[in-house]
Each structure stands twice: as C-alpha cells, then as structure tokens.
Design an enzyme around this catalytic site. Structure first.
Site, PDB file in Angstrom:
ATOM      1  N   HIS A   9       0.860  -1.182   0.000  1.00 29.80           N
ATOM      2  CA  HIS A   9       0.000   0.000   0.000  1.00 29.80           C
ATOM      3  C   HIS A   9       0.903   1.241   0.000  1.00 29.80           C
ATOM      4  O   HIS A   9       1.146   1.835   1.047  1.00 29.80           O
ATOM      5  CB  HIS A   9      -0.904  -0.014   1.227  1.00 29.80           C
ATOM      6  CG  HIS A   9      -1.951   1.060   1.223  1.00 29.80           C
ATOM      7  ND1 HIS A   9      -3.194   0.888   1.789  1.00 29.80           N
ATOM      8  CD2 HIS A   9      -1.946   2.331   0.737  1.00 29.80           C
ATOM      9  CE1 HIS A   9      -3.901   1.994   1.649  1.00 29.80           C
ATOM     10  NE2 HIS A   9      -3.155   2.889   1.020  1.00 29.80           N
ATOM     11  N   GLU A  15      -2.569  -1.512  -3.198  1.00 32.20           N
ATOM     12  CA  GLU A  15      -3.657  -0.731  -2.614  1.00 32.20           C
ATOM     13  C   GLU A  15      -3.299   0.752  -2.636  1.00 32.20           C
ATOM     14  O   GLU A  15      -2.124   1.113  -2.600  1.00 32.20           O
ATOM     15  CB  GLU A  15      -3.894  -1.150  -1.165  1.00 32.20           C
ATOM     16  CG  GLU A  15      -4.221  -2.609  -0.969  1.00 32.20           C
ATOM     17  CD  GLU A  15      -4.393  -2.980   0.484  1.00 32.20           C
ATOM     18  OE1 GLU A  15      -4.964  -4.043   0.755  1.00 32.20           O
ATOM     19  OE2 GLU A  15      -3.950  -2.205   1.365  1.00 32.20           O
ATOM     20  N   HIS A  66      -7.961  -5.880   7.280  1.00 35.60           N
ATOM     21  CA  HIS A  66      -7.661  -4.882   8.293  1.00 35.60           C
ATOM     22  C   HIS A  66      -7.848  -5.453   9.687  1.00 35.60           C
ATOM     23  O   HIS A  66      -8.945  -5.841  10.081  1.00 35.60           O
ATOM     24  CB  HIS A  66      -8.485  -3.600   8.164  1.00 35.60           C
ATOM     25  CG  HIS A  66      -7.743  -2.395   8.682  1.00 35.60           C
ATOM     26  ND1 HIS A  66      -7.633  -2.104  10.018  1.00 35.60           N
ATOM     27  CD2 HIS A  66      -7.022  -1.439   8.042  1.00 35.60           C
ATOM     28  CE1 HIS A  66      -6.902  -1.024  10.184  1.00 35.60           C
ATOM     29  NE2 HIS A  66      -6.508  -0.602   8.997  1.00 35.60           N
TER      30      HIS A  66
END
Length: 247
Positions: free
Chosen positions: A43, A72, A200
């Site tokens: 990410h 991401e 997450h």
C-alpha cells in the site's frame, strides 16, 4: 481455499526507521511465497512512510508468475516527489489486482471505505483504465453496505470489506453484531456478482471466525498482525499458520 495475501508495509517501516536496506522487502516476499502464500500486497502512500515506488517496481519483478500481486491506495492522491500516483504505478507494473482505498495522509491507517453512491462517477474512468491494463479492481468498503449497484455499474469486480470494527469487537469479547454486518455485506456483494475480499486488523485469533462465517471469501490481506506475530514465531511459520486456518 481463501487466498492469503501478505501485506509487507511493516517490513518497509522497519527498514525505513534506519534509513538503509534492511530488512530486505524482496527477501521477505520470497520467504512468504516459499511458505505458501498466494499473494503479496503493498500500500504505497504519497508520503512514502513505508513502501516506496521503487519497492512496488522491484516486488513486481520478484513475484511475477509466482503469486498474485495486489497494490492498494488512493487513486485520487496527486503525484508527489518520486511518488507518481497509484494509477501510474499500475501502468508501470500491471499488478494482478488494484484495491482502491479512500485514505489520506492524515490517516495512520485505512479506516473507512468508499461511499459508493457518492464516489462512483469519480471512480468510473479509473476503474475502466485499470481493467484495460489487465488489473482486477477491488473497492474498499465498510461493513453494513446494502447496495452494490454502483460498484457493479462502474466495472468493479470485487470489494474488500473493512474488518477493523469486527476485529476490535472480537478483542473486546463480543463480535456477534460486527460479524453479522460483515456476513450480510459479503452476501449482498456476492448476490450482485462481486467477489469478496476482507482485510484490516485480521489475526490468527479472529481470522477463523470470519472465514467460517463468509462462504466463498476470495481473499484476505493481512500485514500488521502477521508481521507482529512473525517476530515471535518466524515469518515462514506464521504464514503457514494462517494458511492452516484458511484451509
């Protein structure tokens, strides 16, 4: 089996804290792949607090043809310094999947999903371009969403359910309500024709509960907990433990 994609951001955080090349993010990816993971996730953010654009490029070479590669990020974040923007990185490396996330510099970590009704038209041309590049597109969404018509209409193929509230509720001792929200969101997305990812704050403690509750869960992306657990048990052993839970 649900695919495990290992997020390597925390490896980059540790490396950046000393300003040199160790720990080696490529070696970490290779260790995870050899242990059996099905994907590598990064990410990159414009402030380059962890994974950097050159990491994204180097990992693309290292994982190509071996496992899936998931990038991401916020597609609306403007280029800055050596960060060329998420879409430009996707043009360069052609990852398997791009997960679009509405985060900002001020967020310590991603903490909410898109408002699909509000954001769909801004996302539409970006989703179209990513699919033209051969990338699967997933949208980060909150548990509790009931209508996925906008996601389907703009060409998204998956959604990733934000599981932070579920993980917190699990840690607090009663995750029934948050788990039900995740399950209902997954069911509605699947009925709309979307595959479902989740991520997450997932850990060895809570992953089995989520996995058992969501039939057909396509992928989980796990970084923070996995890397933390690996400090005690070793990276390869920890990846294998997650795979055992998912199987």
């Amino acid at each position: 089996m649900t695919l495990l994609s290992v997020n390597l951001n925390k490896i980059a955080v540790l490396r950046n804290s000393r300003g040199d090349a160790e720990p080696d993010i490529i070696r970490a990816a290779q260790t995870c792949i050899e242990a059996g993971c099905g994907g590598i996730t990064v990410h990159p953010r414009p402030d380059q607090r962890h994974v950097r654009p050159d990491d994204v490029r180097a990992l693309a070479v290292a994982v190509r043809g071996r496992v899936e590669y998931n990038i991401e990020g916020n597609p609306f974040a403007a280029p800055r310094g050596s960060y060329p923007g998420l879409i430009e990185l996707a043009r360069e490396v052609r990852p398997t999947q791009v997960t679009l996330v509405p985060d900002s510099d001020g967020q310590l970590t991603s903490d909410h999903g898109f408002d699909l009704e509000r954001d769909a038209e801004r996302l539409r041309p970006l989703v179209a371009e990513l699919r033209t590049l051969g990338c699967r597109v997933s949208l980060f969404v909150d548990a509790g969403i009931v209508d996925f018509a906008h996601a389907v209409a703009i060409g998204a193929e998956r959604v990733e359910i934000y599981t932070g509230p579920f993980a917190q509720a699990f840690a607090d001792g009663d995750a029934r309500s948050e788990l039900a929200r995740c399950v209902d969101t997954a069911r509605r997305a699947q009925q709309a024709g979307l595959a479902v990812n989740a991520g997450h704050d997932l850990s060895q403690a809570n992953l089995g509960t989520l996995r058992a509750a969501i039939p057909g869960l396509a992928e989980v992306s796990i970084g923070h907990a996995l890397i933390g657990e690996a400090l005690y048990d070793g990276l390869a052993n920890t990846v294998r433990s997650y795979l055992q839970i998912l199987s």
